[in-house]
Design a protein around this motif. Structure first.
Motif, PDB file in Angstrom:
ATOM      1  N   LEU A   1       0.083   0.456   1.732  1.00 42.21           N
ATOM      2  CA  LEU A   1       0.853  -0.544   1.006  1.00 42.21           C
ATOM      3  C   LEU A   1       1.645  -1.390   1.994  1.00 42.21           C
ATOM      4  O   LEU A   1       2.070  -0.903   3.044  1.00 42.21           O
TER       5      LEU A   1
ATOM      6  N   MET B   1      -8.213  -7.964  -3.943  1.00 40.55           N
ATOM      7  CA  MET B   1      -8.220  -6.512  -3.761  1.00 40.55           C
ATOM      8  C   MET B   1      -9.388  -6.003  -2.929  1.00 40.55           C
ATOM      9  O   MET B   1      -9.301  -4.930  -2.348  1.00 40.55           O
TER      10      MET B   1
ATOM     11  N   ILE C   1       2.908  -5.603  -6.058  1.00 33.60           N
ATOM     12  CA  ILE C   1       3.730  -6.089  -4.943  1.00 33.60           C
ATOM     13  C   ILE C   1       3.325  -7.523  -4.593  1.00 33.60           C
ATOM     14  O   ILE C   1       4.159  -8.403  -4.386  1.00 33.60           O
ATOM     15  N   GLN C   2       2.030  -7.735  -4.525  1.00 27.93           N
ATOM     16  CA  GLN C   2       1.476  -9.050  -4.179  1.00 27.93           C
ATOM     17  C   GLN C   2       1.972 -10.140  -5.132  1.00 27.93           C
ATOM     18  O   GLN C   2       2.255 -11.260  -4.729  1.00 27.93           O
TER      19      GLN C   2
ATOM     20  N   THR D   1     -11.192   2.431  -6.359  1.00 26.81           N
ATOM     21  CA  THR D   1     -12.032   2.911  -5.273  1.00 26.81           C
ATOM     22  C   THR D   1     -11.208   3.658  -4.244  1.00 26.81           C
ATOM     23  O   THR D   1     -10.164   3.201  -3.803  1.00 26.81           O
TER      24      THR D   1
ATOM     25  N   PRO E   1      -3.529   3.168  -5.166  1.00 30.71           N
ATOM     26  CA  PRO E   1      -2.715   2.272  -4.322  1.00 30.71           C
ATOM     27  C   PRO E   1      -3.078   0.794  -4.436  1.00 30.71           C
ATOM     28  O   PRO E   1      -2.219  -0.067  -4.278  1.00 30.71           O
ATOM     29  N   LEU E   2      -4.324   0.487  -4.722  1.00 24.13           N
ATOM     30  CA  LEU E   2      -4.695  -0.922  -4.820  1.00 24.13           C
ATOM     31  C   LEU E   2      -3.964  -1.619  -5.961  1.00 24.13           C
ATOM     32  O   LEU E   2      -3.629  -2.801  -5.877  1.00 24.13           O
TER      33      LEU E   2
ATOM     34  N   TYR F   1       0.580 -14.397  -0.111  1.00 20.55           N
ATOM     35  CA  TYR F   1       1.806 -14.101  -0.866  1.00 20.55           C
ATOM     36  C   TYR F   1       2.295 -15.318  -1.654  1.00 20.55           C
ATOM     37  O   TYR F   1       2.831 -15.169  -2.746  1.00 20.55           O
TER      38      TYR F   1
ATOM     39  N   HIS G   1     -11.958  -3.361 -13.279  1.00 20.81           N
ATOM     40  CA  HIS G   1     -12.835  -3.342 -12.117  1.00 20.81           C
ATOM     41  C   HIS G   1     -12.969  -1.947 -11.524  1.00 20.81           C
ATOM     42  O   HIS G   1     -11.972  -1.242 -11.380  1.00 20.81           O
ATOM     43  N   HIS G   2     -14.170  -1.594 -11.158  1.00 25.12           N
ATOM     44  CA  HIS G   2     -14.404  -0.362 -10.425  1.00 25.12           C
ATOM     45  C   HIS G   2     -13.518  -0.291  -9.184  1.00 25.12           C
ATOM     46  O   HIS G   2     -12.906   0.711  -8.880  1.00 25.12           O
ATOM     47  N   MET G   3     -13.460  -1.432  -8.484  1.00 24.74           N
ATOM     48  CA  MET G   3     -12.846  -1.358  -7.149  1.00 24.74           C
ATOM     49  C   MET G   3     -11.358  -1.056  -7.174  1.00 24.74           C
ATOM     50  O   MET G   3     -10.818  -0.550  -6.196  1.00 24.74           O
ATOM     51  N   LYS G   4     -10.703  -1.310  -8.305  1.00 21.38           N
ATOM     52  CA  LYS G   4      -9.279  -0.977  -8.370  1.00 21.38           C
ATOM     53  C   LYS G   4      -9.042   0.508  -8.136  1.00 21.38           C
ATOM     54  O   LYS G   4      -7.959   0.918  -7.742  1.00 21.38           O
TER      55      LYS G   4
ATOM     56  N   VAL H   1      -1.010  -0.666  -7.191  1.00 21.18           N
ATOM     57  CA  VAL H   1       0.399  -0.786  -6.774  1.00 21.18           C
ATOM     58  C   VAL H   1       0.548  -2.020  -5.874  1.00 21.18           C
ATOM     59  O   VAL H   1       1.467  -2.831  -6.050  1.00 21.18           O
ATOM     60  N   GLN H   2      -0.386  -2.170  -4.945  1.00 25.02           N
ATOM     61  CA  GLN H   2      -0.330  -3.312  -4.022  1.00 25.02           C
ATOM     62  C   GLN H   2      -0.440  -4.632  -4.778  1.00 25.02           C
ATOM     63  O   GLN H   2       0.217  -5.619  -4.439  1.00 25.02           O
TER      64      GLN H   2
ATOM     65  N   GLY I   1      -8.252  -8.688 -13.198  1.00 25.59           N
ATOM     66  CA  GLY I   1      -9.258  -7.643 -13.002  1.00 25.59           C
ATOM     67  C   GLY I   1      -9.282  -6.596 -14.097  1.00 25.59           C
ATOM     68  O   GLY I   1      -9.883  -5.535 -13.932  1.00 25.59           O
TER      69      GLY I   1
ATOM     70  N   VAL J   1     -10.796   4.653  -0.574  1.00 18.22           N
ATOM     71  CA  VAL J   1     -11.302   4.020   0.650  1.00 18.22           C
ATOM     72  C   VAL J   1     -12.157   4.941   1.473  1.00 18.22           C
ATOM     73  O   VAL J   1     -12.868   4.496   2.365  1.00 18.22           O
TER      74      VAL J   1
END
Lengths: 405, 405
Positions: free
Chosen positions: B385, B378, A168-169, A381, A161-162, B334, A376-379, A164-165, A106, A383
């Motif tokens: 998280l 995403m 983790i993913q 965003t 946070p997206l 995952y 990406h914009h959504m990274k 960061v997630q 992304g 919520v």
């Protein structure tokens, strides 16, 4: 000489290739240097044109010895979108948006980490670590996962946070840092010997600049092996600027393109604008200090690893640097959205920079301009929706709501 | 005859082309039918191979009269990623993931709406509306913005907020519906004449199936003009299944590929599994009822617009359908993440389906299998998280935390 070695950008020393530790004894940055004459004997525009559309079509200009080491997730050959409507409005000869958000992670960071992690794999590196505002971290996480190399990522705590997630993913060991990106870098530098980390931070190893270089190669190829007049690029650490400048030097040495290099424009956000400030100081026209708190985006790099190199490139190219405000960036994101393009704050900043430079006359109607939408914009965003859409159950509800608008 | 008309999939009636209202008087679905013999005279694999990598390289098999009407944002020619490591583990002859999330709107829906909105533009349509679980809405929003056509999108209220925000960002008139996707569709059907909406819902107009068809064409070309043995596809309304099946029929009629069609596998989430249920009923082996509440993903379509057609395709291809649980989907996301691939719940569901069908022996070690990752992970990310990373300030903090792990 081998197909490639290293060259110091400050003292011009030549060294044999190594994949990490890119600091010359003189303090300058070492970059990969190719034997372009040798490469040019068997590598041509025609060769490239027949290859699969990915960044690895420029294989000869990437510093890997073994093809088997390539770590790929489908990076590169992103769309170059023409914005006809805006060309008429501004006006401009041509306006293009390079959609780097259509990379596997992304963001444009996929390119650098495809190259860097390939080098790590070739070298048999055990562990990789990166300080990052977010997108470099998730790109390292993804490519290291693909290669089976443990990744350690260190990110300022206010990173969206997206992202960061995402890290983790992908299974990266993920740390939030109470500080900025250089504080994260300091942690890695302190621990790298004990932990066996290769520091994959900006300009710390050989791959990322080379991977980013393919943005420039691709752009030139997509424009029919031409340079645009102006490239507007959201600039944090600046490895993309270094990479594209290097790409165009190599294309000129190969004899594939003649003519002037593009003017490179570094866009930054007000409040974190070291390139803008340094250029202003050099011109003895230092403006007002804007010291608002900058947003947590890829542009927030108060201490670029090699500011001197960035300034030299911008000046040599006849470029400039401009800082835009957080609200300009926000407005630009809706402007691009209304044209069908989802742009990150960084990509939106290039749009804000474009309109300002057209207004000031620095960009001229006869210019061909390329903006880089790096993510990406959504990274980014929030919520919390920017407005709450009406909740309806029936067409009658719809009518009620649309009458109230 | 023109280069294309319409053909009823139920009664085989032939009609002149029209871009909307795809219901035959017999109740069957009308699809675009090409004069493949005429097209094949000037259109070859070689022609295609020389064209720019986008879905519009298959221009002759897309139902547009004027090239100028094409509404493009850089869709198609997404990477096809080989998963060598998993091939050995499962085992499988070949395993591929088609990365549809690398489209301009972060999902496979870009393809259908590039084609559909191009048709709207060619026809001079005034307004477009779509009922959607989210990704079709944001794709309509983006392509309509690019074309300058007002878009109205109707989405179940539990749609992930990032996707709702995407629609707002592109400037669409966005409505949340207290109900499911068919309730949203009912609102549009009731209001379409009064509001002047073209309903761009699944199988309501001619473009979306044709755009989705390019996934199949591309996959075949990327495999060297071969069919995979098995395609695993997350299925809601099913226009992707219809599109790929249609693509392969056309490739066979063109004589570009011989041999057996792929076996199509429709993956659904337990709790909303109309295709699984219908196939089980037909086989008189109806299993247990799983009526957990399904997640708000693209697979949640309790009433597919043409279930009969979907069932016919799956059966004709020797395929099947399988329902996977929400926790299987979560685990699969995952698993894919740990291999460097960010997969949406829909894409993750194909992975869960794959492992189940390998376990059961339905998929065999000699099979070549392609999974479709239809959307970005995403878009569905919860901002909470999945685990809170440690917050550190120094390398000493790092050591403290890593010792505590």
């Amino acid at each position: 000489m081998n197909r490639f070695g290293l060259l110091c950008t400050r003292c011009a020393a030549r060294l044999p290739f190594r994949y990490s530790d890119m600091k010359c004894t003189c303090g300058g940055t070492l970059l990969v240097d190719y034997d372009v004459e040798q490469i040019g004997r068997s590598f041509s525009k025609e060769t490239v044109s027949k290859r699969y559309p990915s960044m690895w079509r420029y294989r000869e200009l990437l510093p890997l010895t073994q093809d088997e080491a390539i770590v790929s997730l489908g990076e590169g050959w992103t769309p170059l979108l023409r914005m006809h409507g805006m060309e008429k409005k501004l006006p401009l000869k041509q306006l293009w948006v390079k959609r780097e958000e259509q990379n596997p992670t992304g963001s444009f960071k996929s390119r650098g980490f495809s190259a860097a992690v390939s080098l790590l794999k070739e070298a048999g590196a055990a562990r990789a670590a990166v300080p990052s505002n977010g997108n470099a971290a998730s790109a390292l996480a993804a490519y290291a996962a693909r290669a089976g190399i443990p990744a350690y990522v260190f990110i300022p705590q206010d990173c969206p946070p997206l992202i960061v997630q995402e890290c983790i993913q992908y299974g990266a060991s993920t740390y939030l840092v109470d500080g900025l990106i250089h504080d994260a870098g300091a942690i890695i530098e302190e621990g790298k010997h004990e932990q066996g980390w290769v520091n994959v931070g900006t300009l710390k190893e050989a791959g990322r600049v080379e991977g980013k270089k393919t943005m420039g190669l691709e752009l030139a190829e997509q424009l029919g092996w031409k340079f645009p007049d102006v490239i507007i690029y959201p600039t944090g650490g600046g490895s993309g600027i270094v990479g594209m400048w290097k790409a165009y030097k190599e294309l000129k040495r190969l004899g594939w393109i003649d003519g002037d290099m593009p003017r490179f424009v570094c866009v930054q956000e007000e409040g974190c604008q070291p390139i803008v400030d340094a250029l202003s100081a050099a011109n003895h026209t230092a403006g007002e200090e804007h010291r608002t708190a900058p947003s947590p985006t890829g542009m927030r790099v108060p201490q670029p690893p090699d500011l001197e190199l960035l300034l030299a490139i911008v000046k040599e190219s006849g470029g400039t640097s401009i800082a835009v405000s957080r609200s300009d960036i926000q407005d630009a994101s809706y402007s691009l959205g209304s044209l069908g393009v989802s742009a990150s704050p960084e990509g939106s900043a290039t749009w804000a920079g474009l309109t300002a430079l057209c207004d000031s006359g620095w960009i001229r109607p006869e210019d061909t301009v390329t903006l880089f939408n790096t993510s990406h914009h959504m990274k980014y965003t929030d919520v919390r929706l920017s407005k709450q859409p009406p909740l309806i159950r029936t067409y009658a509800d719809f009518l009620l709501h649309s009458k109230n608008l």
